[in-house]
Write a protein that holds these residues in place. Structure first.
Motif, short mmCIF file in Angstrom:
data_model
loop_
_atom_site.label_atom_id
_atom_site.label_comp_id
_atom_site.label_asym_id
_atom_site.label_seq_id
_atom_site.Cartn_x
_atom_site.Cartn_y
_atom_site.Cartn_z
N LYS A 58 1.13 -1.04 0.28
CA LYS A 58 0.20 -0.12 0.05
C LYS A 58 0.83 1.78 0.28
CE LYS A 58 -3.98 -2.57 0.07
NZ LYS A 58 -4.72 -3.03 -1.12
N LEU A 59 0.72 2.08 -0.99
CA LEU A 59 1.13 3.68 -1.16
C LEU A 59 0.08 4.07 0.22
CD1 LEU A 59 3.25 5.58 -2.00
CD2 LEU A 59 2.58 5.88 -3.65
N VAL A 60 0.97 4.42 0.68
CA VAL A 60 1.13 5.74 1.77
C VAL A 60 1.32 7.17 1.55
CG1 VAL A 60 -0.34 6.31 4.72
CG2 VAL A 60 -0.11 4.04 4.15
N VAL A 61 0.15 7.63 1.77
CA VAL A 61 1.04 9.85 1.60
C VAL A 61 0.11 10.33 2.57
CG1 VAL A 61 1.02 11.20 -0.07
CG2 VAL A 61 1.10 9.00 -0.65
N ASP A 62 1.27 11.24 3.02
CA ASP A 62 1.40 12.53 4.41
C ASP A 62 1.24 13.44 2.93
OD1 ASP A 62 0.82 14.35 5.58
OD2 ASP A 62 2.26 13.32 7.55
N ASN A 63 -0.37 14.32 3.24
CA ASN A 63 -0.74 14.95 2.46
C ASN A 63 -0.72 16.29 2.96
OD1 ASN A 63 -1.07 16.05 -0.28
ND2 ASN A 63 -3.39 15.64 -0.47
N THR A 64 -0.35 16.47 4.68
CA THR A 64 -0.25 17.97 4.87
C THR A 64 0.06 18.55 5.03
OG1 THR A 64 -0.67 16.16 7.28
CG2 THR A 64 -0.19 18.79 7.42
N PHE A 65 1.00 19.23 3.36
CA PHE A 65 1.49 20.28 3.30
C PHE A 65 1.57 20.53 1.91
CE2 PHE A 65 5.52 21.57 5.62
CZ PHE A 65 4.96 21.36 6.68
N SER A 66 -0.04 19.41 1.56
CA SER A 66 -0.70 20.04 0.15
C SER A 66 -1.85 19.93 0.33
CB SER A 66 0.05 19.77 -0.88
OG SER A 66 0.62 17.92 -0.67
N PRO A 67 -2.55 20.43 0.78
CA PRO A 67 -4.74 19.52 0.50
C PRO A 67 -4.45 21.28 -1.24
CG PRO A 67 -3.95 20.77 2.73
CD PRO A 67 -2.37 20.86 2.22
N MET A 68 -5.59 20.42 -1.36
CA MET A 68 -5.87 20.74 -2.43
C MET A 68 -5.27 21.46 -3.17
SD MET A 68 -9.21 22.14 -0.90
CE MET A 68 -9.87 22.97 -1.59
N ILE A 69 -4.21 20.99 -3.33
CA ILE A 69 -2.94 21.22 -4.45
C ILE A 69 -3.07 19.86 -5.00
CG2 ILE A 69 -0.26 21.69 -5.12
CD1 ILE A 69 -0.42 24.05 -2.07
N SER A 114 -3.83 15.60 -5.38
CA SER A 114 -4.66 14.93 -5.15
C SER A 114 -4.23 13.61 -5.18
CB SER A 114 -5.97 14.51 -6.05
OG SER A 114 -6.61 16.37 -6.02
N PRO A 115 -2.96 13.28 -4.31
CA PRO A 115 -2.47 11.75 -3.98
C PRO A 115 -3.08 10.56 -4.56
CG PRO A 115 -1.83 12.92 -2.06
CD PRO A 115 -3.39 13.98 -3.36
N ILE A 116 -4.27 10.80 -4.04
CA ILE A 116 -5.19 9.07 -4.49
C ILE A 116 -5.35 9.13 -6.30
CG2 ILE A 116 -7.75 8.13 -4.88
CD1 ILE A 116 -7.58 8.32 -1.34
N ARG A 117 -6.00 10.12 -6.55
CA ARG A 117 -6.07 10.74 -7.56
C ARG A 117 -4.53 10.68 -9.06
NH1 ARG A 117 -10.72 12.71 -9.58
NH2 ARG A 117 -10.07 13.32 -11.80
N LEU A 118 -3.28 10.07 -8.21
CA LEU A 118 -2.04 9.98 -8.67
C LEU A 118 -1.48 8.36 -8.05
CD1 LEU A 118 -0.15 13.43 -7.43
CD2 LEU A 118 -0.82 13.11 -10.08
N GLY A 119 -2.23 7.89 -7.99
CA GLY A 119 -2.21 5.95 -7.51
C GLY A 119 -2.36 5.92 -6.02
N ALA A 120 -1.88 6.77 -6.10
CA ALA A 120 -2.31 6.50 -3.86
C ALA A 120 -3.04 5.80 -3.15
CB ALA A 120 -1.73 7.36 -2.81
N ASP A 121 -2.93 4.54 -2.24
CA ASP A 121 -4.21 3.72 -2.13
C ASP A 121 -4.97 4.89 -0.11
OD1 ASP A 121 -3.64 1.32 -3.09
OD2 ASP A 121 -1.61 1.80 -2.67
N ILE A 122 -3.67 5.01 0.32
CA ILE A 122 -4.17 6.13 1.47
C ILE A 122 -3.64 7.48 1.78
CG2 ILE A 122 -4.06 5.81 3.90
CD1 ILE A 122 -4.09 2.60 3.91
N VAL A 123 -4.51 8.66 2.03
CA VAL A 123 -3.81 9.81 2.44
C VAL A 123 -4.39 9.98 4.16
CG1 VAL A 123 -4.01 12.48 1.68
CG2 VAL A 123 -4.19 10.63 0.25
N VAL A 124 -3.16 10.36 4.78
CA VAL A 124 -3.77 10.98 6.14
C VAL A 124 -3.11 12.37 6.36
CG1 VAL A 124 -2.89 9.01 6.93
CG2 VAL A 124 -0.56 9.98 6.00
N HIS A 125 -3.49 12.95 7.30
CA HIS A 125 -3.65 14.91 6.74
C HIS A 125 -3.34 14.86 8.66
CE1 HIS A 125 -4.15 16.38 3.29
NE2 HIS A 125 -5.21 15.61 3.17
N SER A 126 -2.37 15.71 9.09
CA SER A 126 -2.61 16.68 9.82
C SER A 126 -3.66 17.34 9.58
CB SER A 126 -1.33 16.79 10.73
OG SER A 126 -1.21 17.89 11.95
#
Ligand SMILES: Cc1ncc(COP(=O)(O)O)c(C=O)c1O
Length: 259
Positions: free
Chosen positions: A177-188, A190-202
């Motif tokens: 599973k590709l897990v991506v922390d997108n805390t620094f780039s929300p809205m800019i 979209s990791p799931i559209r790029l192939g990530a399985d799970i996105v986490v955020h602070s």
């Protein structure tokens, strides 16, 4: 790939309070009433739309915020959490058993680095840190125990940008599973559209944006969010780091009105 605008996706999310209030009512209850025991038993077996059991499991206000965040990340589902670290730790322990391995970027937030390096080995989960831009090196680190490749879309603090499509390719067909922390780039980004399985955020950072709370979120498939919240085996349900409903309501207002 069709054009996706996270801000439209969030703004189109219309939820109202019980009297038509423009903000949904805050569910200020830990627990919920059942008129028949059968209905409660049914909910233990599977989720029932609009029916709630206990706020550590789900709560209507947390569900509104979670649904808004799922829209923002274009994921099937999401769950609001008590902090970014709660989102990361529950995701990882849901995915990994003792003996499993993580391949992680070496440039990640210090708390996540400490979790992977110092804490998870206590439970037999080990991490290989590397430069994820070196795809040959990443490929060489993959073993039959690798369960997760972990990165930040834009890393804290070095702002390294991960090549999410290339990493997603490495995960594909290997059960990783590709897990991506997108805390620094929300809205800019979209990791799931790029192939990530799970996105986490602070949510503590840009999404809430007012430095008045600590919160997090996991955005993923319906299947994964169901696993996380499973009454008998879910890391969210059993470790319990869920968000309080009053705080979920204040973050939701920022998401739907200010983003
Ligand atoms: C990229 C990143 N991920 C996760 C976290 C952890 O979030 P929280 O402090 O909400 O637990 C932070 C905190 O600074 C962060 O910068």
């Amino acid at each position: 790939m069709s054009r996706f605008d996270p801000s439209n996706a969030i703004q189109d999310f219309l939820v109202f309070g019980e009297f038509g209030d423009v903000n949904p009512s805050i569910t200020d209850s830990s627990t919920f009433t059942f008129m028949t025991p059968d209905r409660m038993e049914e909910l233990f077996d599977h989720e029932i739309e609009g029916c709630f059991l206990y706020s550590r499991h789900w709560n209507p206000t947390n569900k509104f915020l979670s649904d808004a965040l799922a829209r923002m990340e274009d994921s099937e589902a999401a769950q609001a959490k008590a902090s970014g670290m709660a989102a990361i730790s529950s995701t990882i322990v849901q995915l990994c058993d003792s003996g499993d391995e993580i391949i992680s970027s070496r440039t990640i937030y210090g708390g996540t680095y400490a979790l992977f390096k110092n804490f998870l080995p206590r439970f037999g989960i080990t991490t290989r840190f590397t430069d994820l831009a070196d795809l040959d090196r990443v490929r060489s680190l993959i073993t039959d125990k690798t369960r997760v490749i972990y990165c930040e879309s834009m890393s804290n603090p070095l702002l390294e940008v991960a090549d999410i499509p290339a990493l997603a390719d490495l995960c594909k067909d290997r059960g990783i599973k590709l897990v991506v922390d997108n805390t620094f780039s929300p809205m800019i980004l979209s990791p799931i559209r790029l192939g990530a399985d799970i996105v986490v955020h602070s949510l503590t950072k840009y999404i809430n944006g007012t430095s008045d709370c600590v919160a997090g979120a996991v955005c993923a498939s319906d299947e994964f969010i169901h696993k996380l919240t499973d009454i008998n085996s879910g890391a969210s349900m059993l470790l319990g780091a869920v968000l309080d409903s009053t705080r979920a309501a204040s973050i939701l207002k920022i998401c739907t009105h200010c983003i």
